[in-house]
Write a protein that holds these residues in place. Sequence first.
Motif, PDB file in Angstrom:
ATOM      1  N   PHE A  49       5.007   7.180   8.149  1.00  0.00           N
ATOM      2  CA  PHE A  49       5.098   5.855   8.754  1.00  0.00           C
ATOM      3  C   PHE A  49       4.081   5.675   9.873  1.00  0.00           C
ATOM      4  O   PHE A  49       3.446   4.625   9.964  1.00  0.00           O
ATOM      5  CB  PHE A  49       6.508   5.602   9.307  1.00  0.00           C
ATOM      6  N   ASP A  50       3.919   6.692  10.744  1.00  0.00           N
ATOM      7  CA  ASP A  50       3.007   6.508  11.876  1.00  0.00           C
ATOM      8  C   ASP A  50       1.571   6.315  11.413  1.00  0.00           C
ATOM      9  O   ASP A  50       0.795   5.570  12.028  1.00  0.00           O
ATOM     10  CB  ASP A  50       3.113   7.673  12.864  1.00  0.00           C
ATOM     11  N   VAL A  51       1.212   6.958  10.295  1.00  0.00           N
ATOM     12  CA  VAL A  51      -0.131   6.780   9.739  1.00  0.00           C
ATOM     13  C   VAL A  51      -0.266   5.375   9.146  1.00  0.00           C
ATOM     14  O   VAL A  51      -1.278   4.690   9.343  1.00  0.00           O
ATOM     15  CB  VAL A  51      -0.434   7.842   8.667  1.00  0.00           C
ATOM     16  N   LEU A  52       0.774   4.940   8.436  1.00  0.00           N
ATOM     17  CA  LEU A  52       0.764   3.602   7.844  1.00  0.00           C
ATOM     18  C   LEU A  52       0.662   2.530   8.927  1.00  0.00           C
ATOM     19  O   LEU A  52      -0.113   1.582   8.804  1.00  0.00           O
ATOM     20  CB  LEU A  52       2.048   3.402   7.029  1.00  0.00           C
ATOM     21  N   GLU A  53       1.438   2.698   9.972  1.00  0.00           N
ATOM     22  CA  GLU A  53       1.422   1.737  11.087  1.00  0.00           C
ATOM     23  C   GLU A  53       0.056   1.713  11.757  1.00  0.00           C
ATOM     24  O   GLU A  53      -0.484   0.640  12.060  1.00  0.00           O
ATOM     25  CB  GLU A  53       2.500   2.109  12.093  1.00  0.00           C
ATOM     26  N   LYS A  54      -0.511   2.887  11.970  1.00  0.00           N
ATOM     27  CA  LYS A  54      -1.845   2.976  12.584  1.00  0.00           C
ATOM     28  C   LYS A  54      -2.880   2.273  11.712  1.00  0.00           C
ATOM     29  O   LYS A  54      -3.748   1.542  12.213  1.00  0.00           O
ATOM     30  CB  LYS A  54      -2.229   4.441  12.784  1.00  0.00           C
ATOM     31  N   ASN A  55      -2.781   2.484  10.399  1.00  0.00           N
ATOM     32  CA  ASN A  55      -3.716   1.833   9.474  1.00  0.00           C
ATOM     33  C   ASN A  55      -3.566   0.314   9.507  1.00  0.00           C
ATOM     34  O   ASN A  55      -4.554  -0.429   9.406  1.00  0.00           O
ATOM     35  CB  ASN A  55      -3.497   2.345   8.053  1.00  0.00           C
ATOM     36  N   MET A  56      -2.316  -0.148   9.647  1.00  0.00           N
ATOM     37  CA  MET A  56      -2.073  -1.585   9.699  1.00  0.00           C
ATOM     38  C   MET A  56      -2.754  -2.204  10.918  1.00  0.00           C
ATOM     39  O   MET A  56      -3.453  -3.221  10.801  1.00  0.00           O
ATOM     40  CB  MET A  56      -0.572  -1.873   9.739  1.00  0.00           C
ATOM     41  N   PHE A  57      -2.563  -1.598  12.068  1.00  0.00           N
ATOM     42  CA  PHE A  57      -3.175  -2.159  13.279  1.00  0.00           C
ATOM     43  C   PHE A  57      -4.692  -2.002  13.268  1.00  0.00           C
ATOM     44  O   PHE A  57      -5.407  -2.859  13.799  1.00  0.00           O
ATOM     45  CB  PHE A  57      -2.559  -1.513  14.522  1.00  0.00           C
ATOM     46  N   SER A  58      -5.170  -0.941  12.630  1.00  0.00           N
ATOM     47  CA  SER A  58      -6.620  -0.781  12.477  1.00  0.00           C
ATOM     48  C   SER A  58      -7.181  -1.897  11.605  1.00  0.00           C
ATOM     49  O   SER A  58      -8.251  -2.458  11.894  1.00  0.00           O
ATOM     50  CB  SER A  58      -6.937   0.578  11.845  1.00  0.00           C
ATOM     51  N   GLY A  59      -6.434  -2.263  10.557  1.00  0.00           N
ATOM     52  CA  GLY A  59      -6.856  -3.361   9.690  1.00  0.00           C
ATOM     53  C   GLY A  59      -6.888  -4.688  10.430  1.00  0.00           C
ATOM     54  O   GLY A  59      -7.780  -5.513  10.204  1.00  0.00           O
ATOM     55  N   ILE A  60      -5.917  -4.886  11.323  1.00  0.00           N
ATOM     56  CA  ILE A  60      -5.889  -6.114  12.120  1.00  0.00           C
ATOM     57  C   ILE A  60      -7.099  -6.173  13.054  1.00  0.00           C
ATOM     58  O   ILE A  60      -7.728  -7.221  13.211  1.00  0.00           O
ATOM     59  CB  ILE A  60      -4.575  -6.194  12.918  1.00  0.00           C
ATOM     60  N   GLU A  61      -7.444  -5.035  13.640  1.00  0.00           N
ATOM     61  CA  GLU A  61      -8.624  -4.987  14.514  1.00  0.00           C
ATOM     62  C   GLU A  61      -9.900  -5.293  13.733  1.00  0.00           C
ATOM     63  O   GLU A  61     -10.809  -5.963  14.245  1.00  0.00           O
ATOM     64  CB  GLU A  61      -8.731  -3.603  15.159  1.00  0.00           C
ATOM     65  N   LYS A  62      -9.967  -4.842  12.485  1.00  0.00           N
ATOM     66  CA  LYS A  62     -11.162  -5.070  11.673  1.00  0.00           C
ATOM     67  C   LYS A  62     -11.338  -6.552  11.342  1.00  0.00           C
ATOM     68  O   LYS A  62     -12.464  -7.019  11.126  1.00  0.00           O
ATOM     69  CB  LYS A  62     -11.099  -4.236  10.393  1.00  0.00           C
ATOM     70  N   ILE A  63     -10.220  -7.301  11.286  1.00  0.00           N
ATOM     71  CA  ILE A  63     -10.330  -8.746  11.059  1.00  0.00           C
ATOM     72  C   ILE A  63     -11.059  -9.396  12.230  1.00  0.00           C
ATOM     73  O   ILE A  63     -11.889 -10.284  12.039  1.00  0.00           O
ATOM     74  CB  ILE A  63      -8.931  -9.378  10.875  1.00  0.00           C
ATOM     75  N   SER A  77       0.822  -1.201   0.000  1.00  0.00           N
ATOM     76  CA  SER A  77       0.000   0.000   0.000  1.00  0.00           C
ATOM     77  C   SER A  77       0.864   1.262   0.000  1.00  0.00           C
ATOM     78  O   SER A  77       0.567   2.236  -0.702  1.00  0.00           O
ATOM     79  CB  SER A  77      -0.922  -0.003   1.225  1.00  0.00           C
ATOM     80  N   TYR A  78       1.946   1.215   0.780  1.00  0.00           N
ATOM     81  CA  TYR A  78       2.843   2.381   0.863  1.00  0.00           C
ATOM     82  C   TYR A  78       3.440   2.708  -0.508  1.00  0.00           C
ATOM     83  O   TYR A  78       3.531   3.888  -0.890  1.00  0.00           O
ATOM     84  CB  TYR A  78       3.956   2.107   1.869  1.00  0.00           C
ATOM     85  N   TYR A  79       3.857   1.698  -1.251  1.00  0.00           N
ATOM     86  CA  TYR A  79       4.480   1.960  -2.551  1.00  0.00           C
ATOM     87  C   TYR A  79       3.469   2.241  -3.648  1.00  0.00           C
ATOM     88  O   TYR A  79       3.835   2.656  -4.741  1.00  0.00           O
ATOM     89  CB  TYR A  79       5.432   0.812  -2.927  1.00  0.00           C
ATOM     90  N   GLN A  80       2.212   2.081  -3.339  1.00  0.00           N
ATOM     91  CA  GLN A  80       1.145   2.535  -4.223  1.00  0.00           C
ATOM     92  C   GLN A  80       0.769   3.975  -3.901  1.00  0.00           C
ATOM     93  O   GLN A  80       0.443   4.759  -4.792  1.00  0.00           O
ATOM     94  CB  GLN A  80      -0.093   1.634  -4.070  1.00  0.00           C
ATOM     95  N   ASN A  81       0.831   4.295  -2.603  1.00  0.00           N
ATOM     96  CA  ASN A  81       0.428   5.626  -2.138  1.00  0.00           C
ATOM     97  C   ASN A  81       1.206   5.971  -0.864  1.00  0.00           C
ATOM     98  O   ASN A  81       0.719   5.723   0.242  1.00  0.00           O
ATOM     99  CB  ASN A  81      -1.082   5.653  -1.870  1.00  0.00           C
ATOM    100  N   PRO A  82       2.423   6.534  -0.986  1.00  0.00           N
ATOM    101  CA  PRO A  82       3.272   6.810   0.182  1.00  0.00           C
ATOM    102  C   PRO A  82       2.610   7.745   1.196  1.00  0.00           C
ATOM    103  O   PRO A  82       2.034   8.768   0.830  1.00  0.00           O
ATOM    104  CB  PRO A  82       4.515   7.467  -0.434  1.00  0.00           C
ATOM    105  N   ILE A  83       2.667   7.368   2.471  1.00  0.00           N
ATOM    106  CA  ILE A  83       2.177   8.199   3.563  1.00  0.00           C
ATOM    107  C   ILE A  83       3.173   8.113   4.711  1.00  0.00           C
ATOM    108  O   ILE A  83       4.105   7.300   4.685  1.00  0.00           O
ATOM    109  CB  ILE A  83       0.780   7.733   4.042  1.00  0.00           C
TER     110      ILE A  83
END
Length: 301
Positions: free
Chosen positions: A25-39, A17-23
């Motif tokens: 790091f703290d936002v990327l990390e937050k999104n990753m853990f948010s995605g894990i919670e959604k699972i 996702s980062y190499y498709q749309n760089p943001i």
Amino acid sequence: MLGRRQIREKVVESVYSYYQNPIKFDVLEKNMFSGIEKIYNLYIFQLNFLVGLKDLAENQMEIGKNKYLKTDSEVNPNQKFINNQVLKKLEENPERLFFSGQHKDLKWDLHDDMLVKTFQRMTAGKRYQDFMKEEGYSFEEDQKFIGKLFLRYIAENDDFHDYISDRELTWSDDIHIANSMVQKTIGFLKEDEESRTLIKMIKDEEDKTFASKLLRHTLNNWEGNEKKLSERLENWDLERVGLMDKVILTTAISELDNFPFTPSRVIINEYIEIAKVFATDRSNIFINGILDKYCKDLNRI
């Protein structure tokens, strides 16, 4: 708790996702853990669907009993399904009840079209009808029936997949993880034990640290890892390697370099399996070859 593979999957997804749309790091990390919670939310949503089928069956029985003119089957309904021991354990699980109480949007309405249509298909099916005809109650048979019911009407049901994709976009990418969690939950149930806890992807701070560290090292060492990859390509240019293959390889190299206590073969096997989920049919062979060569060059055990 599932294995680390599912955490690795989310790291790979985040790097891609980062190499498709760089943001940042703290936002990327937050999104990753948010995605894990959604699972976990999807996992509870699926468990609630199974419980919803039981609730709908009970509701249909009550409607039949309250009719003015009743058939024999409505006067004395077959209660084998609603008395299924696995369904009862899932229904009574305190963690499911608590989390569903905190997230009421994960509960199923008895009039929901997906629930009703699935119930109708299930009750019309041969497996359900054969199950209902069987005499006696066996925990093993109840467990086997619910496991097959889940596969047929949830895990392998395209209509259900479309339904959850409309509910939450990320769920469509992670349903295979939630499916595994539900299957393990059903399989772990014991006849003589209460079902008190459910499965989590992140079980403790160690798992969370692993995910964060792997994500950071992969992004911070991208160019260096690309060079390591390029050096091991034979008759092939780095530019011809697809982005997903490159992401999987650089993430694997980062783990091999920064997590020395995990055996190299374990790491390689994990990323081969991840390639089967995200990449092309031939990617797992390519990835296995590159990582195997990298480990031999380093004498990495």
